[in-house]
Design a protein around this motif. Structure first.
Motif, short mmCIF file in Angstrom:
data_model
loop_
_atom_site.label_atom_id
_atom_site.label_comp_id
_atom_site.label_asym_id
_atom_site.label_seq_id
_atom_site.Cartn_x
_atom_site.Cartn_y
_atom_site.Cartn_z
N LYS A 117 0.83 -1.22 0.00
CA LYS A 117 0.00 0.00 0.00
C LYS A 117 0.86 1.26 0.00
N LEU A 118 0.32 2.28 -0.67
CA LEU A 118 0.97 3.59 -0.73
C LEU A 118 0.71 4.36 0.56
N TRP A 119 1.77 4.78 1.23
CA TRP A 119 1.55 5.57 2.45
C TRP A 119 1.15 7.01 2.09
N SER A 120 0.45 7.66 2.99
CA SER A 120 -0.20 8.95 2.69
C SER A 120 0.76 10.10 2.37
N THR A 121 2.03 10.02 2.79
CA THR A 121 2.96 11.11 2.47
C THR A 121 3.56 10.94 1.07
N TYR A 122 3.11 9.93 0.34
CA TYR A 122 3.68 9.66 -0.99
C TYR A 122 2.69 9.85 -2.14
N LEU A 137 -1.13 13.39 2.83
CA LEU A 137 -0.50 14.20 3.88
C LEU A 137 0.66 14.96 3.27
N ARG A 138 0.87 16.20 3.74
CA ARG A 138 1.98 17.01 3.24
C ARG A 138 3.28 16.52 3.91
N PRO A 139 4.23 15.98 3.08
CA PRO A 139 5.46 15.47 3.72
C PRO A 139 6.24 16.61 4.36
N ASN A 140 6.92 16.34 5.48
CA ASN A 140 7.75 17.39 6.08
C ASN A 140 9.23 17.02 5.96
N GLU A 141 10.09 17.97 6.36
CA GLU A 141 11.53 17.77 6.17
C GLU A 141 12.08 16.64 7.01
N LYS A 142 11.42 16.39 8.14
CA LYS A 142 11.92 15.32 9.02
C LYS A 142 11.56 13.93 8.49
N GLY A 143 10.71 13.89 7.46
CA GLY A 143 10.30 12.59 6.91
C GLY A 143 9.35 11.84 7.83
N ASP A 144 8.58 12.59 8.66
CA ASP A 144 7.63 11.92 9.56
C ASP A 144 6.60 11.13 8.78
N MET A 145 6.20 9.99 9.31
CA MET A 145 5.13 9.20 8.68
C MET A 145 3.81 9.96 8.77
N PRO A 185 3.01 13.69 9.40
CA PRO A 185 3.31 15.10 9.69
C PRO A 185 2.10 15.80 10.32
N LEU A 186 2.39 16.64 11.30
CA LEU A 186 1.31 17.30 12.04
C LEU A 186 1.33 18.81 11.80
N ARG A 187 0.17 19.44 11.90
CA ARG A 187 0.07 20.91 11.87
C ARG A 187 0.39 21.44 13.27
N PRO A 188 0.66 22.74 13.39
CA PRO A 188 0.96 23.29 14.72
C PRO A 188 -0.12 22.97 15.75
N ASP A 189 -1.37 22.83 15.30
CA ASP A 189 -2.44 22.52 16.28
C ASP A 189 -2.49 21.04 16.65
N GLY A 190 -1.53 20.25 16.11
CA GLY A 190 -1.46 18.84 16.48
C GLY A 190 -2.28 17.92 15.58
N SER A 191 -3.04 18.50 14.62
CA SER A 191 -3.83 17.65 13.73
C SER A 191 -2.95 17.19 12.56
N ARG A 192 -3.38 16.13 11.91
CA ARG A 192 -2.60 15.58 10.80
C ARG A 192 -2.59 16.56 9.62
N ASP A 193 -1.41 16.73 9.01
CA ASP A 193 -1.24 17.78 8.00
C ASP A 193 -1.77 17.34 6.63
N VAL A 194 -3.08 17.34 6.48
CA VAL A 194 -3.73 16.92 5.24
C VAL A 194 -3.44 17.93 4.13
N ASP A 195 -3.06 17.41 2.95
CA ASP A 195 -2.84 18.28 1.79
C ASP A 195 -4.18 18.44 1.08
N GLU A 196 -4.83 19.57 1.35
CA GLU A 196 -6.20 19.75 0.84
C GLU A 196 -6.24 20.06 -0.66
N GLU A 197 -5.08 20.50 -1.22
CA GLU A 197 -5.10 20.85 -2.65
C GLU A 197 -4.89 19.64 -3.56
#
Ligand SMILES: NC(=O)c1ccc[n+]([C@@H]2O[C@H](COP(=O)([O-])OP(=O)(O)OC[C@H]3O[C@@H](n4cnc5c(N)ncnc54)[C@H](OP(=O)(O)O)[C@@H]3O)[C@@H](O)[C@H]2O)c1
Length: 320
Positions: free
Chosen positions: A78-83, A114-122, A124-136
């Motif tokens: 399966k394709l993970w969400s940051t890919y 999910l929007r991948p971040n520089e740390k390569g987190d599986m 990635p979270l927004r500052p408010d702690g929610s998952r960083d969904v790529d809405e575009e």
């Protein structure tokens, strides 16, 4: 010697074994032995993997150690969400991890980029702690890459997972190659009757994840399940799996315990032939009678429109 496989026919003509070994939460150090045992000793020919489970290298080692020829095994990953924007890159990592040339089935793990971040987190979270969904990002653009990979021959089939009817209704008109499966949480407490009927109408096979209720197999003690097992000289686990197989739903029980790996396979097939239409009807009605429950509920901050999906804390949208 492997037992003859009971299979389900997909909309691309391929036959998928109806019981597969799950590998989520199968730890490094135990998963390779479990996979080897399933293939070499217990007759499985179907392994369900994911990059997101972090154990694909060990799964690949188990496949190799089994000695079963690659072409006799159905391998799903399966394709993970940051890919979502780089599907081929993700597939290449998975192929390398598993040490195989192709997959039989590649799934979009979640319809949530999910929007991948520089740390390569599986995750990635927004500052408010929610998952960083790529809405575009449009998941139909993710799917175009899946279609290209099938055309290139790197995967034999492509499918989706965790996709609701509402999402599919917007997604399917945009695809050139229809998904062969939708992998979903399906069991006696989450039978998804309406979604299953829609999938049948669309020619998409349902695969059941967490068929035993996930970690600790909590569904084994349900009274109706225990009763059905007693009536037919079966184990409760057999009933949980046979209930799915009898409906041509592919089931993916996870175990790292050799005895369970073996009995899950034989029990599922045997129970599917022993359960009566009355047994199935009774099990079909458990959720509606007040037992509806989902065991896998990651906190996606999006409306996935499952009838029973818990209300997310923050609703972002997903583009299709
Ligand atoms: N697409 C998705 O988003 C998604 C999500 C979740 C799961 N999945 C897939 O579906 C697979 C199955 O789901 P799952 O892992 O959540 O849970 P599951 O298969 O419903 O249950 C696994 C649990 O049941 C135990 N078990 C297995 N056979 C048993 C038996 N005969 N008697 C007693 N206990 C038994 C296992 O223990 P031991 O291992 O200790 O024996 C483990 O604790 C996953 O591994 C994964 O491949 C996909």
């Amino acid at each position: 010697m492997a037992a003859p496989q009971k299979t389900v026919k997909l909309n691309n003509g391929l036959e998928m074994p109806v019981v597969g070994l799950g590998t989520w939460k199968s730890e490094p150090g135990e998963v390779s032995k479990a996979v080897e045992y399933a293939l070499k000793d217990a007759g499985y020919r179907h392994i369900d993997c994911a990059f997101g489970y972090g154990n694909e290298k060990e799964v690949g080692e188990g496949i190799k150690a089994s000695g079963v020829p690659r072409e006799q095994i159905w391998i799903t990953s399966k394709l993970w969400s940051t890919y979502h924007q780089k599907v081929e890159e993700a597939l290449d990592i998975t192929l390398k991890n598993l040490d195989v040339e192709y997959l039989d089935l590649f799934l979009m793990h979640w319809p949530v980029p999910l929007r991948p971040n520089e740390k390569g987190d599986m995750i990635p979270l927004r500052p408010d702690g929610s998952r960083d969904v790529d809405e575009e990002w449009k998941i139909s653009d993710t799917w175009k890459q899946f279609e290209d990979l099938q055309k290139k021959g790197k995967v034999r089939s492509i499918g989706v997972s965790n996709m609701s009817q509402k999402t599919l209704e917007q997604f399917l008109p945009k695809v050139s190659i229809k998904p062969v499966v939708d992998q979903l949480e399906i069991h006696v407490y989450n039978p998804q009757h309406e979604l299953l009927s829609y999938l049948r109408q669309e020619g998409i096979v349902a695969q059941a994840y967490s068929p035993l209720g996930s970690t600790g197999s909590p569904l084994m003690t349900d009274e109706a399940v225990v009763q059905a097992a007693k009536a037919h000289g079966l184990q409760p686990v057999d009933v949980l799996l046979g209930y799915l197989v009898a409906k041509d739903i592919v089931c993916l029980p996870k175990s790292v315990t050799p005895k369970r790996i073996e009995s899950n396979y034989t029990g599922a097939i045997s129970a599917a032939s022993k359960l009566t239409p009355e047994d199935i009807a009774k099990l079909d009605g458990l959720a509606a009678a007040g037992k509806q429950k989902r065991f896998v509920t990651p906190p996606w901050p999006v409306d996935l429109s499952f009838a029973d999906w818990p209300t997310p804390p923050t609703v972002y949208s997903v583009s299709i």
